[in-house]
Design a protein around this motif. Structure first.
Motif, short mmCIF file in Angstrom:
data_model
loop_
_atom_site.label_atom_id
_atom_site.label_comp_id
_atom_site.label_asym_id
_atom_site.label_seq_id
_atom_site.Cartn_x
_atom_site.Cartn_y
_atom_site.Cartn_z
N PRO A 114 0.72 -1.32 0.03
CA PRO A 114 0.00 0.10 0.00
C PRO A 114 0.82 1.21 0.05
O PRO A 114 2.23 1.14 0.30
CB PRO A 114 -0.79 0.02 1.32
CG PRO A 114 -0.80 -1.51 1.60
CD PRO A 114 0.56 -1.89 1.19
N ALA A 115 0.47 2.42 -0.37
CA ALA A 115 0.96 3.51 -0.54
C ALA A 115 1.70 4.05 0.94
O ALA A 115 2.79 4.57 0.77
CB ALA A 115 0.16 4.65 -1.21
N ASP A 116 0.68 3.93 1.97
CA ASP A 116 1.16 4.58 3.07
C ASP A 116 2.38 3.47 3.70
O ASP A 116 3.09 3.88 4.52
CB ASP A 116 0.17 4.54 4.10
CG ASP A 116 -0.50 3.31 4.56
OD1 ASP A 116 -0.37 2.11 3.51
OD2 ASP A 116 -1.45 3.01 5.00
N PHE A 117 2.50 2.45 3.48
CA PHE A 117 3.75 1.42 3.69
C PHE A 117 4.97 1.96 2.98
O PHE A 117 6.00 2.03 3.57
CB PHE A 117 3.39 -0.02 3.10
CG PHE A 117 4.56 -0.95 3.36
CD1 PHE A 117 4.69 -1.46 4.70
CD2 PHE A 117 5.62 -1.05 2.59
CE1 PHE A 117 5.68 -2.58 4.93
CE2 PHE A 117 6.60 -1.75 2.55
CZ PHE A 117 6.78 -2.56 3.94
N VAL A 118 4.63 2.16 1.61
CA VAL A 118 5.91 2.66 0.97
C VAL A 118 6.71 4.08 1.65
O VAL A 118 7.69 4.11 1.96
CB VAL A 118 5.49 3.07 -0.48
CG1 VAL A 118 6.72 3.73 -1.37
CG2 VAL A 118 5.28 1.71 -1.28
N ASP A 119 5.60 5.15 1.96
CA ASP A 119 5.84 6.34 2.66
C ASP A 119 6.67 6.12 3.96
O ASP A 119 7.67 6.58 4.25
CB ASP A 119 4.79 7.00 2.49
CG ASP A 119 4.38 7.66 1.43
OD1 ASP A 119 5.13 7.56 0.35
OD2 ASP A 119 3.19 8.04 1.35
N ARG A 120 5.79 5.13 4.84
CA ARG A 120 6.35 4.94 6.08
C ARG A 120 7.84 4.11 6.10
O ARG A 120 8.66 4.45 6.79
CB ARG A 120 5.55 4.09 6.89
CG ARG A 120 4.28 4.85 7.34
CD ARG A 120 3.16 4.10 7.98
NE ARG A 120 1.95 4.70 7.93
CZ ARG A 120 0.74 4.04 7.86
NH1 ARG A 120 0.78 2.65 8.23
NH2 ARG A 120 -0.31 4.86 7.97
N ALA A 121 8.03 3.15 5.21
CA ALA A 121 9.23 2.30 5.17
C ALA A 121 10.38 3.38 4.39
O ALA A 121 11.47 3.40 4.96
CB ALA A 121 9.27 1.23 4.06
N GLU A 122 9.89 4.26 3.62
CA GLU A 122 11.11 5.29 3.23
C GLU A 122 11.56 6.05 4.30
O GLU A 122 12.64 6.15 4.67
CB GLU A 122 10.28 6.05 2.03
CG GLU A 122 11.35 7.25 1.45
CD GLU A 122 12.46 6.76 0.79
OE1 GLU A 122 13.59 7.27 0.90
OE2 GLU A 122 12.31 5.58 0.12
N GLU A 123 10.52 6.34 5.27
CA GLU A 123 10.99 7.57 6.53
C GLU A 123 11.61 6.51 7.35
O GLU A 123 12.80 7.13 7.91
CB GLU A 123 9.77 8.01 6.98
CG GLU A 123 10.07 8.96 8.23
CD GLU A 123 8.71 9.67 8.57
OE1 GLU A 123 8.96 10.30 9.50
OE2 GLU A 123 7.82 9.57 7.83
N VAL A 124 11.15 5.43 7.86
CA VAL A 124 11.95 4.72 8.94
C VAL A 124 13.15 4.21 8.66
O VAL A 124 13.92 4.22 9.47
CB VAL A 124 10.69 3.58 9.22
CG1 VAL A 124 11.68 2.34 10.06
CG2 VAL A 124 9.72 3.65 9.87
N LEU A 125 13.27 3.86 7.46
CA LEU A 125 14.61 3.21 6.87
C LEU A 125 15.64 4.32 6.23
O LEU A 125 16.53 3.67 5.83
CB LEU A 125 14.30 2.21 6.00
CG LEU A 125 13.46 0.80 6.38
CD1 LEU A 125 13.19 -0.10 5.20
CD2 LEU A 125 14.27 0.27 7.61
N ASP A 126 15.17 5.65 6.16
CA ASP A 126 15.98 6.43 5.64
C ASP A 126 16.73 6.04 4.34
O ASP A 126 17.99 5.91 4.25
CB ASP A 126 17.21 6.84 6.77
CG ASP A 126 17.95 8.21 6.31
OD1 ASP A 126 17.30 8.71 5.36
OD2 ASP A 126 18.86 8.37 6.61
N ALA A 127 15.83 5.82 3.28
CA ALA A 127 16.31 4.92 2.18
C ALA A 127 16.71 5.98 1.03
O ALA A 127 16.63 5.43 0.05
CB ALA A 127 15.00 4.07 1.87
N PHE A 128 16.76 7.06 1.18
CA PHE A 128 17.32 8.10 0.21
C PHE A 128 16.37 8.23 -1.26
O PHE A 128 16.94 8.24 -2.27
CB PHE A 128 18.80 7.48 -0.38
CG PHE A 128 19.61 7.48 0.92
CD1 PHE A 128 20.10 8.30 1.93
CD2 PHE A 128 20.01 6.04 0.95
CE1 PHE A 128 20.91 8.06 2.88
CE2 PHE A 128 21.01 5.90 2.08
CZ PHE A 128 21.53 6.61 3.05
N GLY A 129 15.09 7.82 -0.84
CA GLY A 129 14.21 7.76 -2.13
C GLY A 129 14.02 6.41 -2.82
O GLY A 129 13.39 6.40 -3.71
#
Length: 280
Positions: free
Chosen positions: A63-78
């Protein structure tokens, strides 16, 4: 069962998505880089451990919110957001339904009449699982997860497109059937009542006894495109018919309009749903 609920028969099975597997590997790599276990990561993105595991294994559409949260939590540089943009957007949908699903995502008006089962956009996960579990021939766990992911992805439309007008006419017997049992039906009725509170969603019930009924030829869907063209869709067990002929679409519109007058009013429909909830 229909393509939107089952993913179709042998000709409509969803293709294996390498992009889903690649996305899962990206998430797993960044999770390990952050030195988080799945058990530690799951609550941080506010999803269950089985869901996180399914996404990392490439078995579930994120889901879109999973993508956004994972990006933020893991500091994945986009990187995680970038990987998500390359995902195949409609896993779990039968091939003949994908064209309609794409149009559905951009529609300014969408009207649905159903007499066989609760439409996919209104289903709860428990109700959908019941349908998938009873599918013949039987589905595997991964196939069920793909269909549930597709369902969740589509249902976001109801809340993410507040300017789209959604109308549903449902036969009363769909809820009287109690598919999945009492608790599943209670949850389903509550879910439909909650959705009916949204300003852009209208839900009408066609009463069990109705001597005059314009929908005797079966289920139908109608949508209005952003450039104000109207299109239709009708579906059988193993095929779907996309309708663009203005004369046929006009006929379907005429039938749907008559059914709106034959079904209970919006207020009476909600009243009946509340009564049915107490009687389940």
């Amino acid at each position: 069962m229909t393509a939107e609920t089952t993913g179709g028969g042998s000709g409509g099975e969803p293709e294996v998505s390498d992009s889903l597997k690649s996305f899962g590997e990206v998430v797993k790599a960044f999770r390990k880089r952050a030195r988080l276990t799945q058990e530690e990561f799951a609550p941080r993105v506010r999803y269950s451990l089985p869901t996180v595991a399914s996404i990392e294994q490439g078995r579930r559409f994120p889901p879109a919110d999973f993508v956004d949260r994972a990006e933020e939590v893991l500091d994945a540089f986009g990187t995680i957001r970038g990987a998500a943009r390359h995902l195949s957007r409609r896993p779990g949908l039968a091939s003949w339904f994908r064209q309609w699903a794409s149009l559905e995502a951009e529609a300014v008006s969408l009207y649905t009449y159903e007499c066989r089962l609760i439409p996919g956009l209104l289903q709860t996960e428990a109700y959908a699982r019941t349908l998938f579990a009873e599918r013949l021939p039987p589905l595997g766990d991964e196939q069920i997860e793909a269909r549930l992911a597709a369902r969740t992805d589509r249902q976001r439309l109801l809340r993410e497109r507040p300017n789209t007008a959604y109308g549903f006419i449902l036969e009363e017997h769909l809820l009287l059937r109690r598919a999945g049992g009492r608790q599943v039906t209670l949850e389903l009725v509550d879910h439909i009542l909650d959705l009916a509170e949204l300003r852009n969603i209208e839900i009408q019930i066609m009463p069990l006894v109705r001597e005059s009924h314009a929908g005797m030829d079966g289920p139908m869907r109608l949508l209005e495109t952003p450039d104000n063209r109207w299109l239709g869709y009708c579906e059988g067990q193993e095929s779907g018919q996309f309708i663009s002929d203005p004369k046929v679409v006009s006929m379907l519109q005429m039938r749907y309009a008559r059914m709106r007058s034959q079904a209970l009013t919006l207020e009476d429909s909600l009243s009946l749903l509340r009564q049915m909830r107490g009687a389940v």
